[in-house]
Design a protein around this motif. Structure first.
Motif, PDB file in Angstrom:
ATOM      1  N   ALA A   9       0.845  -1.142   0.056  1.00  0.00           N
ATOM      2  CA  ALA A   9      -0.072   0.181  -0.133  1.00  0.00           C
ATOM      3  C   ALA A   9       0.772   1.178   0.070  1.00  0.00           C
ATOM      4  N   GLY A  10       1.996   1.061   0.607  1.00  0.00           N
ATOM      5  CA  GLY A  10       2.991   2.368   0.789  1.00  0.00           C
ATOM      6  C   GLY A  10       3.634   2.806  -0.779  1.00  0.00           C
ATOM      7  N   VAL A  11       4.014   1.486  -1.282  1.00  0.00           N
ATOM      8  CA  VAL A  11       4.678   1.793  -2.586  1.00  0.00           C
ATOM      9  C   VAL A  11       3.197   2.221  -3.692  1.00  0.00           C
ATOM     10  N   ALA A  12       2.385   1.818  -3.563  1.00  0.00           N
ATOM     11  CA  ALA A  12       1.192   2.225  -4.418  1.00  0.00           C
ATOM     12  C   ALA A  12       0.870   3.965  -3.991  1.00  0.00           C
ATOM     13  N   TYR A  13       0.963   4.233  -2.795  1.00  0.00           N
ATOM     14  CA  TYR A  13       0.552   5.397  -2.511  1.00  0.00           C
ATOM     15  C   TYR A  13       1.786   6.390  -2.815  1.00  0.00           C
ATOM     16  N   GLU A  18       3.664  10.546  -6.897  1.00  0.00           N
ATOM     17  CA  GLU A  18       4.610  11.215  -7.680  1.00  0.00           C
ATOM     18  C   GLU A  18       3.901  11.597  -8.963  1.00  0.00           C
ATOM     19  N   ARG A  19       2.743  10.739  -9.398  1.00  0.00           N
ATOM     20  CA  ARG A  19       1.932  11.030 -10.823  1.00  0.00           C
ATOM     21  C   ARG A  19       1.258  12.595 -10.282  1.00  0.00           C
ATOM     22  N   GLU A  20       1.096  12.725  -9.043  1.00  0.00           N
ATOM     23  CA  GLU A  20       0.083  14.007  -8.896  1.00  0.00           C
ATOM     24  C   GLU A  20       0.920  15.305  -9.004  1.00  0.00           C
ATOM     25  N   ILE A  21       2.277  15.250  -8.695  1.00  0.00           N
ATOM     26  CA  ILE A  21       3.182  16.183  -8.701  1.00  0.00           C
ATOM     27  C   ILE A  21       3.792  16.456 -10.072  1.00  0.00           C
ATOM     28  N   SER A  22       3.468  17.969 -10.373  1.00  0.00           N
ATOM     29  CA  SER A  22       3.987  18.500 -11.569  1.00  0.00           C
ATOM     30  C   SER A  22       5.226  19.025 -11.450  1.00  0.00           C
ATOM     31  N   GLY A  23       5.872  19.400 -10.569  1.00  0.00           N
ATOM     32  CA  GLY A  23       6.985  20.257 -10.464  1.00  0.00           C
ATOM     33  C   GLY A  23       7.656  20.014  -9.001  1.00  0.00           C
ATOM     34  N   ALA A  24       8.664  21.044  -8.699  1.00  0.00           N
ATOM     35  CA  ALA A  24       9.365  20.715  -7.350  1.00  0.00           C
ATOM     36  C   ALA A  24       9.668  22.050  -6.977  1.00  0.00           C
ATOM     37  N   PRO A  25       9.926  22.433  -5.694  1.00  0.00           N
ATOM     38  CA  PRO A  25      10.330  23.691  -5.267  1.00  0.00           C
ATOM     39  C   PRO A  25      11.767  23.792  -5.487  1.00  0.00           C
ATOM     40  N   LEU A 241       7.328  13.410  -0.588  1.00  0.00           N
ATOM     41  CA  LEU A 241       6.273  13.758  -1.571  1.00  0.00           C
ATOM     42  C   LEU A 241       5.025  14.628  -1.234  1.00  0.00           C
ATOM     43  N   ARG A 242       4.553  14.200   0.166  1.00  0.00           N
ATOM     44  CA  ARG A 242       3.455  15.051   0.682  1.00  0.00           C
ATOM     45  C   ARG A 242       3.845  16.666   0.913  1.00  0.00           C
ATOM     46  N   ALA A 243       4.961  16.457   1.341  1.00  0.00           N
ATOM     47  CA  ALA A 243       5.404  17.954   1.568  1.00  0.00           C
ATOM     48  C   ALA A 243       5.565  18.781   0.156  1.00  0.00           C
ATOM     49  N   VAL A 244       6.162  18.154  -0.910  1.00  0.00           N
ATOM     50  CA  VAL A 244       6.244  18.806  -2.225  1.00  0.00           C
ATOM     51  C   VAL A 244       4.793  19.019  -2.659  1.00  0.00           C
ATOM     52  N   ARG A 245       3.914  18.247  -2.457  1.00  0.00           N
ATOM     53  CA  ARG A 245       2.345  18.326  -2.827  1.00  0.00           C
ATOM     54  C   ARG A 245       1.709  19.519  -2.048  1.00  0.00           C
ATOM     55  N   THR A 246       2.330  19.712  -0.757  1.00  0.00           N
ATOM     56  CA  THR A 246       1.681  20.984  -0.213  1.00  0.00           C
ATOM     57  C   THR A 246       2.163  22.210  -0.767  1.00  0.00           C
ATOM     58  N   TYR A 247       3.498  22.132  -1.192  1.00  0.00           N
ATOM     59  CA  TYR A 247       4.114  23.478  -1.979  1.00  0.00           C
ATOM     60  C   TYR A 247       3.385  23.765  -2.958  1.00  0.00           C
ATOM     61  N   GLU A 248       3.033  22.519  -3.850  1.00  0.00           N
ATOM     62  CA  GLU A 248       2.349  23.076  -5.238  1.00  0.00           C
ATOM     63  C   GLU A 248       0.973  23.585  -4.826  1.00  0.00           C
ATOM     64  N   SER A 249       0.272  23.041  -3.585  1.00  0.00           N
ATOM     65  CA  SER A 249      -0.990  23.596  -3.394  1.00  0.00           C
ATOM     66  C   SER A 249      -0.898  24.808  -2.937  1.00  0.00           C
ATOM     67  N   ARG A 250       0.112  25.305  -2.085  1.00  0.00           N
ATOM     68  CA  ARG A 250       0.113  26.935  -1.821  1.00  0.00           C
ATOM     69  C   ARG A 250       0.439  27.677  -2.974  1.00  0.00           C
TER      70      ARG A 250
END
Length: 307
Positions: A9-13, A18-25, A241-250
Protein backbone atom coordinates in the motif's frame (compact mmCIF):
# COMPACT_ATOMS: atom_id res chain seq x y z
CA UNK A 1 0.95 -10.90 5.82
CA UNK A 2 -0.21 -7.59 7.28
CA UNK A 3 3.29 -6.10 6.95
CA UNK A 4 3.46 -7.18 3.29
CA UNK A 5 0.12 -5.52 2.58
CA UNK A 6 1.22 -2.37 4.39
CA UNK A 7 4.37 -2.17 2.32
CA UNK A 8 2.48 -2.72 -0.93
CA UNK A 9 0.00 0.00 0.00
CA UNK A 10 2.90 2.35 0.79
CA UNK A 11 4.51 1.74 -2.60
CA UNK A 12 1.19 2.33 -4.36
CA UNK A 13 0.60 5.58 -2.47
CA UNK A 14 4.14 6.75 -3.27
CA UNK A 15 3.53 6.18 -6.98
CA UNK A 16 0.21 8.00 -6.79
CA UNK A 17 1.86 11.02 -5.19
CA UNK A 18 4.60 11.03 -7.81
CA UNK A 19 1.96 11.16 -10.57
CA UNK A 20 0.10 13.98 -8.84
CA UNK A 21 3.18 16.21 -8.56
CA UNK A 22 3.98 18.27 -11.63
CA UNK A 23 6.98 20.24 -10.36
CA UNK A 24 9.23 20.83 -7.39
CA UNK A 25 10.34 23.70 -5.18
CA UNK A 26 13.73 25.18 -5.98
CA UNK A 27 14.92 25.48 -2.38
CA UNK A 28 13.85 23.11 0.41
CA UNK A 29 14.84 23.70 4.04
CA UNK A 30 14.53 20.94 6.64
CA UNK A 31 14.32 21.00 10.44
CA UNK A 32 15.47 17.49 11.34
CA UNK A 33 13.66 16.99 14.63
CA UNK A 34 13.14 13.84 16.67
CA UNK A 35 16.46 11.99 16.55
CA UNK A 36 16.77 11.62 20.33
CA UNK A 37 13.11 10.74 20.82
CA UNK A 38 13.43 8.11 18.11
CA UNK A 39 16.37 6.54 19.94
CA UNK A 40 14.67 6.69 23.34
CA UNK A 41 11.55 5.04 21.92
CA UNK A 42 13.73 2.13 20.82
CA UNK A 43 15.76 1.86 24.01
CA UNK A 44 18.88 3.43 22.55
CA UNK A 45 20.82 6.59 23.29
CA UNK A 46 21.23 9.89 21.46
CA UNK A 47 24.16 8.52 19.47
CA UNK A 48 21.89 5.91 17.85
CA UNK A 49 19.28 8.48 16.95
CA UNK A 50 21.73 10.89 15.35
CA UNK A 51 23.29 8.16 13.21
CA UNK A 52 19.86 6.93 12.10
CA UNK A 53 18.98 10.53 11.21
CA UNK A 54 22.17 10.85 9.16
CA UNK A 55 21.02 7.96 6.98
CA UNK A 56 17.73 9.77 6.37
CA UNK A 57 19.68 12.86 5.33
CA UNK A 58 21.45 10.84 2.63
CA UNK A 59 18.11 9.58 1.30
CA UNK A 60 16.61 13.07 1.24
CA UNK A 61 19.55 14.28 -0.83
CA UNK A 62 18.76 11.59 -3.38
CA UNK A 63 15.04 12.47 -3.42
CA UNK A 64 15.80 16.14 -3.95
CA UNK A 65 18.01 15.34 -6.91
CA UNK A 66 15.33 13.05 -8.38
CA UNK A 67 12.63 15.74 -8.03
CA UNK A 68 14.69 18.57 -9.50
CA UNK A 69 15.22 20.53 -6.28
CA UNK A 70 18.28 22.76 -6.72
CA UNK A 71 19.09 23.73 -3.13
CA UNK A 72 18.68 21.98 0.22
CA UNK A 73 19.35 23.51 3.64
CA UNK A 74 19.59 21.27 6.70
CA UNK A 75 19.21 22.66 10.22
CA UNK A 76 21.99 20.54 11.72
CA UNK A 77 23.03 22.48 14.83
CA UNK A 78 21.34 25.57 16.24
CA UNK A 79 22.74 28.17 18.62
CA UNK A 80 20.38 26.72 21.25
CA UNK A 81 22.11 23.33 20.91
CA UNK A 82 25.13 24.77 22.73
CA UNK A 83 22.97 24.58 25.88
CA UNK A 84 22.76 20.78 25.69
CA UNK A 85 24.89 18.62 27.99
CA UNK A 86 28.51 18.30 26.89
CA UNK A 87 28.26 14.60 26.07
CA UNK A 88 25.35 15.24 23.69
CA UNK A 89 27.21 18.10 22.02
CA UNK A 90 30.29 15.94 21.53
CA UNK A 91 28.23 13.20 19.90
CA UNK A 92 26.83 15.76 17.46
CA UNK A 93 30.24 17.25 16.78
CA UNK A 94 31.68 13.79 16.10
CA UNK A 95 28.88 13.01 13.67
CA UNK A 96 29.11 16.37 11.90
CA UNK A 97 32.86 16.00 11.49
CA UNK A 98 32.57 12.46 10.12
CA UNK A 99 29.71 13.27 7.73
CA UNK A 100 31.32 16.41 6.34
CA UNK A 101 34.45 14.46 5.41
CA UNK A 102 32.35 11.58 4.12
CA UNK A 103 30.17 13.78 1.92
CA UNK A 104 33.19 15.71 0.65
CA UNK A 105 34.76 12.47 -0.60
CA UNK A 106 31.57 10.79 -1.81
CA UNK A 107 31.54 10.00 -5.54
CA UNK A 108 27.81 10.82 -5.66
CA UNK A 109 28.56 14.36 -4.50
CA UNK A 110 31.17 14.87 -7.19
CA UNK A 111 29.22 13.12 -9.93
CA UNK A 112 26.14 15.23 -9.05
CA UNK A 113 28.02 18.53 -8.86
CA UNK A 114 26.96 19.18 -5.26
CA UNK A 115 28.38 22.31 -3.64
CA UNK A 116 28.59 21.92 0.16
CA UNK A 117 28.74 24.98 2.38
CA UNK A 118 28.08 25.88 5.99
CA UNK A 119 25.93 28.79 7.12
CA UNK A 120 25.85 30.14 10.66
CA UNK A 121 28.29 31.33 13.31
CA UNK A 122 30.78 28.55 12.57
CA UNK A 123 33.54 30.25 14.58
CA UNK A 124 31.76 28.99 17.71
CA UNK A 125 32.26 25.37 16.66
CA UNK A 126 35.22 23.22 17.77
CA UNK A 127 38.33 23.43 15.61
CA UNK A 128 37.95 19.88 14.32
CA UNK A 129 34.47 20.64 12.99
CA UNK A 130 35.66 23.87 11.37
CA UNK A 131 38.46 21.94 9.66
CA UNK A 132 35.91 19.47 8.29
CA UNK A 133 33.79 22.38 7.02
CA UNK A 134 36.80 23.92 5.27
CA UNK A 135 37.64 20.58 3.69
CA UNK A 136 34.11 19.99 2.38
CA UNK A 137 33.76 23.51 1.05
CA UNK A 138 37.14 23.42 -0.71
CA UNK A 139 36.45 20.03 -2.29
CA UNK A 140 33.10 21.13 -3.74
CA UNK A 141 33.60 24.87 -4.28
CA UNK A 142 33.52 24.69 -8.08
CA UNK A 143 30.23 22.77 -8.35
CA UNK A 144 26.95 24.49 -9.19
CA UNK A 145 24.43 21.80 -10.12
CA UNK A 146 23.09 21.40 -6.59
CA UNK A 147 23.71 23.30 -3.35
CA UNK A 148 23.72 21.70 0.10
CA UNK A 149 23.70 24.23 2.93
CA UNK A 150 24.43 22.87 6.39
CA UNK A 151 23.20 25.27 9.08
CA UNK A 152 25.68 25.03 11.96
CA UNK A 153 25.72 27.18 15.09
CA UNK A 154 22.80 28.81 13.35
CA UNK A 155 20.19 31.23 14.70
CA UNK A 156 18.01 33.30 12.40
CA UNK A 157 17.63 36.20 14.82
CA UNK A 158 21.38 36.43 15.36
CA UNK A 159 21.88 36.31 11.61
CA UNK A 160 19.64 39.34 11.02
CA UNK A 161 21.08 41.18 14.01
CA UNK A 162 24.60 40.73 12.66
CA UNK A 163 23.59 42.07 9.24
CA UNK A 164 21.86 45.09 10.83
CA UNK A 165 24.97 45.88 12.88
CA UNK A 166 27.19 45.71 9.80
CA UNK A 167 24.90 48.08 7.90
CA UNK A 168 24.79 50.49 10.85
CA UNK A 169 28.60 50.53 11.08
CA UNK A 170 28.95 51.08 7.33
CA UNK A 171 26.53 54.03 7.45
CA UNK A 172 28.26 55.49 10.50
CA UNK A 173 31.68 55.21 8.83
CA UNK A 174 30.40 56.89 5.69
CA UNK A 175 30.94 53.79 3.53
CA UNK A 176 27.22 53.37 2.85
CA UNK A 177 24.45 55.89 2.25
CA UNK A 178 21.27 55.17 4.18
CA UNK A 179 19.28 55.53 0.94
CA UNK A 180 21.26 52.66 -0.57
CA UNK A 181 20.21 50.14 2.09
CA UNK A 182 18.00 47.68 0.21
CA UNK A 183 17.24 43.96 0.10
CA UNK A 184 20.42 43.16 -1.84
CA UNK A 185 22.55 45.06 0.68
CA UNK A 186 21.14 43.07 3.59
CA UNK A 187 21.53 39.75 1.76
CA UNK A 188 25.15 40.53 0.94
CA UNK A 189 25.83 40.96 4.64
CA UNK A 190 24.00 37.80 5.75
CA UNK A 191 26.09 35.34 3.73
CA UNK A 192 29.32 35.46 1.76
CA UNK A 193 27.55 33.59 -1.03
CA UNK A 194 23.90 33.98 -2.05
CA UNK A 195 21.18 31.68 -0.73
CA UNK A 196 18.01 31.29 -2.74
CA UNK A 197 14.67 32.24 -1.22
CA UNK A 198 13.15 29.24 0.54
CA UNK A 199 10.11 27.70 -1.16
CA UNK A 200 9.35 24.92 1.32
CA UNK A 201 10.19 24.26 4.97
CA UNK A 202 9.78 20.73 6.30
CA UNK A 203 9.77 19.95 10.02
CA UNK A 204 9.61 16.42 11.37
CA UNK A 205 8.89 15.22 14.90
CA UNK A 206 5.42 16.67 15.47
CA UNK A 207 6.19 20.24 16.58
CA UNK A 208 4.52 22.95 14.51
CA UNK A 209 7.04 25.80 14.65
CA UNK A 210 9.90 26.94 12.44
CA UNK A 211 12.36 27.59 15.29
CA UNK A 212 14.02 30.76 14.07
CA UNK A 213 15.08 29.05 10.83
CA UNK A 214 15.99 31.19 7.79
CA UNK A 215 13.58 34.04 8.62
CA UNK A 216 14.87 36.35 5.90
CA UNK A 217 14.72 33.79 3.09
CA UNK A 218 11.60 31.90 4.20
CA UNK A 219 9.27 34.47 5.73
CA UNK A 220 10.12 37.08 3.12
CA UNK A 221 9.22 34.59 0.40
CA UNK A 222 6.10 33.32 2.21
CA UNK A 223 7.44 29.78 2.02
CA UNK A 224 5.10 26.83 2.28
CA UNK A 225 5.51 24.86 5.53
CA UNK A 226 4.95 21.14 6.02
CA UNK A 227 4.82 19.72 9.56
CA UNK A 228 4.72 15.96 10.02
CA UNK A 229 4.74 13.60 13.00
CA UNK A 230 7.43 11.02 12.04
CA UNK A 231 10.76 11.51 13.76
CA UNK A 232 13.57 12.42 11.38
CA UNK A 233 14.97 8.85 11.17
CA UNK A 234 11.46 7.67 10.17
CA UNK A 235 10.92 10.35 7.51
CA UNK A 236 10.00 8.53 4.29
CA UNK A 237 9.76 9.35 0.62
CA UNK A 238 5.97 9.44 0.99
CA UNK A 239 6.40 12.16 3.63
CA UNK A 240 8.72 14.05 1.31
CA UNK A 241 6.27 13.81 -1.60
CA UNK A 242 3.42 14.99 0.61
CA UNK A 243 5.54 18.00 1.54
CA UNK A 244 6.14 18.81 -2.12
CA UNK A 245 2.42 18.44 -2.80
CA UNK A 246 1.75 20.95 0.00
CA UNK A 247 4.12 23.37 -1.74
CA UNK A 248 2.33 22.90 -5.06
CA UNK A 249 -1.07 23.50 -3.45
CA UNK A 250 0.18 26.68 -1.84
CA UNK A 251 1.62 27.91 -5.15
CA UNK A 252 -1.66 27.22 -6.93
CA UNK A 253 -3.56 29.14 -4.23
CA UNK A 254 -1.11 32.04 -4.52
CA UNK A 255 -1.49 32.21 -8.32
CA UNK A 256 -5.27 32.11 -7.99
CA UNK A 257 -5.19 35.01 -5.53
CA UNK A 258 -2.97 37.05 -7.85
CA UNK A 259 -5.28 36.36 -10.79
CA UNK A 260 -8.38 37.33 -8.81
CA UNK A 261 -6.72 40.58 -7.75
CA UNK A 262 -5.81 41.31 -11.35
CA UNK A 263 -9.39 40.69 -12.41
CA UNK A 264 -10.60 43.13 -9.76
CA UNK A 265 -8.10 45.65 -11.09
CA UNK A 266 -9.46 45.29 -14.62
CA UNK A 267 -12.99 45.84 -13.33
CA UNK A 268 -11.99 48.89 -11.33
CA UNK A 269 -9.58 50.69 -13.64
CA UNK A 270 -9.37 51.89 -17.19
CA UNK A 271 -7.15 54.00 -19.36
CA UNK A 272 -3.40 53.70 -18.90
CA UNK A 273 -3.69 51.01 -16.23
CA UNK A 274 -5.76 48.72 -18.43
CA UNK A 275 -2.91 47.28 -20.49
CA UNK A 276 -0.94 46.31 -17.40
CA UNK A 277 -3.96 44.75 -15.71
CA UNK A 278 -4.88 42.86 -18.87
CA UNK A 279 -1.32 41.51 -19.11
CA UNK A 280 -1.57 40.16 -15.56
CA UNK A 281 -4.87 38.47 -16.37
CA UNK A 282 -3.33 36.79 -19.41
CA UNK A 283 -0.34 35.65 -17.39
CA UNK A 284 -2.50 33.90 -14.82
CA UNK A 285 -5.29 32.77 -17.15
CA UNK A 286 -6.26 29.22 -16.27
CA UNK A 287 -5.67 29.65 -12.55
CA UNK A 288 -8.93 31.53 -11.97
CA UNK A 289 -12.09 29.73 -10.95
CA UNK A 290 -14.58 29.44 -13.79
CA UNK A 291 -16.12 32.87 -14.07
CA UNK A 292 -17.92 34.09 -17.22
CA UNK A 293 -16.87 37.61 -16.34
CA UNK A 294 -13.28 36.77 -17.21
CA UNK A 295 -14.35 36.21 -20.81
CA UNK A 296 -17.19 38.72 -21.03
CA UNK A 297 -15.90 41.65 -19.00
CA UNK A 298 -15.78 44.85 -21.08
CA UNK A 299 -13.95 47.97 -20.01
CA UNK A 300 -16.05 51.00 -20.81
CA UNK A 301 -13.09 53.36 -20.96
CA UNK A 302 -12.00 52.15 -24.41
CA UNK A 303 -14.70 49.69 -25.39
CA UNK A 304 -12.37 46.70 -25.62
CA UNK A 305 -12.81 43.39 -23.87
CA UNK A 306 -10.35 41.46 -21.78
CA UNK A 307 -9.84 39.00 -24.63
Amino acid sequence: MFEWLRQRAGVAYERLLEREISGAPTHVAVIQDGNRRYATQRGGDAHDGYHAGARTTERVLDWCKEMGVEELTLYAFSTENFDRPKDQREVLFDLLEDKLYEFADDDRVHDGGVCIRAIGDVDRLPGRVREAIDYAERRTADYDEFTLNVALAYGGRNELLGAAREVARAVEDGDLDIEDVDVAEIEDRIYDRPVRDVDLIIRTGGDERTSNFLPWHANGNEAAVFFCTPYWPEFSKVDFLRAVRTYESREESWRRTRAERALALVRALGGAELAEARAIIERFRGTLPEDPSVEELEVESDGTSVE
